[in-house]
Enzyme design. Sequence first.
Site, mmCIF file in Angstrom:
data_model
loop_
_atom_site.group_PDB
_atom_site.id
_atom_site.type_symbol
_atom_site.label_atom_id
_atom_site.label_comp_id
_atom_site.label_asym_id
_atom_site.label_seq_id
_atom_site.Cartn_x
_atom_site.Cartn_y
_atom_site.Cartn_z
ATOM 1 N N TYR A 28 9.785 106.574 9.304
ATOM 2 C CA TYR A 28 10.200 105.764 8.463
ATOM 3 C C TYR A 28 11.278 104.551 8.050
ATOM 4 C CZ TYR A 28 4.801 107.044 6.666
ATOM 5 O OH TYR A 28 3.985 107.017 6.570
ATOM 6 N N ARG A 43 11.368 102.907 11.548
ATOM 7 C CA ARG A 43 9.987 102.172 11.409
ATOM 8 C C ARG A 43 10.116 101.134 11.592
ATOM 9 N NH1 ARG A 43 4.743 104.619 11.697
ATOM 10 N NH2 ARG A 43 6.219 106.493 11.762
ATOM 11 N N PHE A 70 18.062 76.888 -22.524
ATOM 12 C CA PHE A 70 18.447 77.392 -22.179
ATOM 13 C C PHE A 70 17.974 78.727 -22.503
ATOM 14 C CE2 PHE A 70 17.703 76.684 -27.477
ATOM 15 C CZ PHE A 70 17.840 77.543 -27.448
#
Length: 512
Positions: A283, A286, A331
């Site tokens: 993984y 890939r 703010f």
Amino acid sequence: MQSVTVGTGPLTLDEVVAVARAGAAVRLDPESESAIAASRKVVEALAQDVVAHYGVSTGFGALAIRHIPTDRRVTLQRHLVRSHAAGAGPEVEREVVRALLLLRLSTLATGHTGVRPETARAYAALLNAGITPVVREHGSLGCSGDLAPLASCALAVMGEGEVRDADGRLLLAADALAAAGIDPVELREKEGLALINGTDGMLGMLALACADLRLLLRTADVTAAMSVEAQLGTDAAFAADLQALRPHPGQSDSAANLRALLADSAIMASHRTPDCTRVQDAYSLRCAPQVHGAARDTLAHAELVASRELASAIDNPVVTTDGRVESNGNFHGAPVGYVLDFLAVAAADVASIAERRTDRFLDIARSHGLPAFLADDPGVDSGYMIAQYTQAAIVSELKRLAVPASVDSIPSSAMQEDHVSMGWSAARKLRRAVEGLTRVVAIELLTAARALDLRAPLAPAPATAVVREGLRAVVAGPGPDRYLAPEIDAATAYVASGAALAAAESVVGPLR
């Protein structure tokens, strides 16, 4: 860019970086000076009103119920700044303070704050003289603005507190202003409040982090390509038609980068034969486009939020276009705080997958024929064993830094300010996360480059080869164990400077 014009409209992210990091000069647009003067007239008219107006003739926060007589209002503004300049801890970096000054000036230039033109000019003069107020690490809750950091800047404009000059010397603000020919500002009605109510600190750090991550995510594609190649992986999973089945734009861009970087690789071609039994890669190889791409999409969202904030006039109260002076909650730093936290998550995950690719090089069970730990004489030499430890330690810290600050509200000001954003804190930890990601990517680069060397006589792709050659100008190739810390630092500088990315782009053109 050599100079940036501050007008009634928004600055760009690149302009913020140019002033904050590259020291670009600033100038106030004449249109903004007119807008500032017009809003000042509104405030001066209200100052004579028998009716109390917040910030003009009242106290602040939970003390807003007290009406302040005319002869005490200059003292009111001066005391506001002094009392709010209550930061503690280490000094904040120069580039952050310059960004904070610039962004407060940008809001003043909108003509929605009611300050006098000379007050805005003083901020521009401070930036152009290279004078940096001393701002401390702790003190902002990210609501009612970055109060303590902004108050430290306002204090310097008043000629009080400490600053650093253009050479980095610590001076009293009065002495630095005098040496630069800048007159201290005596704040009038509402001006102290206008100088401290803003998200400028967290926004400035967001702008700087976005610039850094744009570079790092493309560089991570470069190091991932080198890892795929040196681990005899395949680029088949990066094919455009496969990526199109999941149309996330960041994923598409990352996969396109990987295809370009791996083009014409003799190493990869060497195992594209009928007898190759590898069906798919791990993984970490890939799925690089999926992870790097998700980080890109997160960055794109953060840049969108930043662009909206750059187009905002943050003050409380504000002077409206039709001449009203109104209290508001603009703010509150939630929009900025959220994306600062999102980016810390993305940085941690990109670092995590890079560390997993690095680890595969060091294990003879997974490295496809490379020596243990990429060592010259395994057992006598440890190779890059502990470089991976360093990388893993950084990744572990990045996971802790990914815990969001923006959900950690704490009440203040006698419960008047009973929900705050913690956006400043989110920004501070993101800066550390970006620094950590830079080092993690650099260690993957070191490791992948050595593995490519060890694949000889098989040749890497032209793009990855030139990146490796650039690294070899500052870090020697495989051999017996050497003092490794300076080599990690050299690789980190190669990544952080953009030189590694530039080397790859010299072959394949601009990466996405």
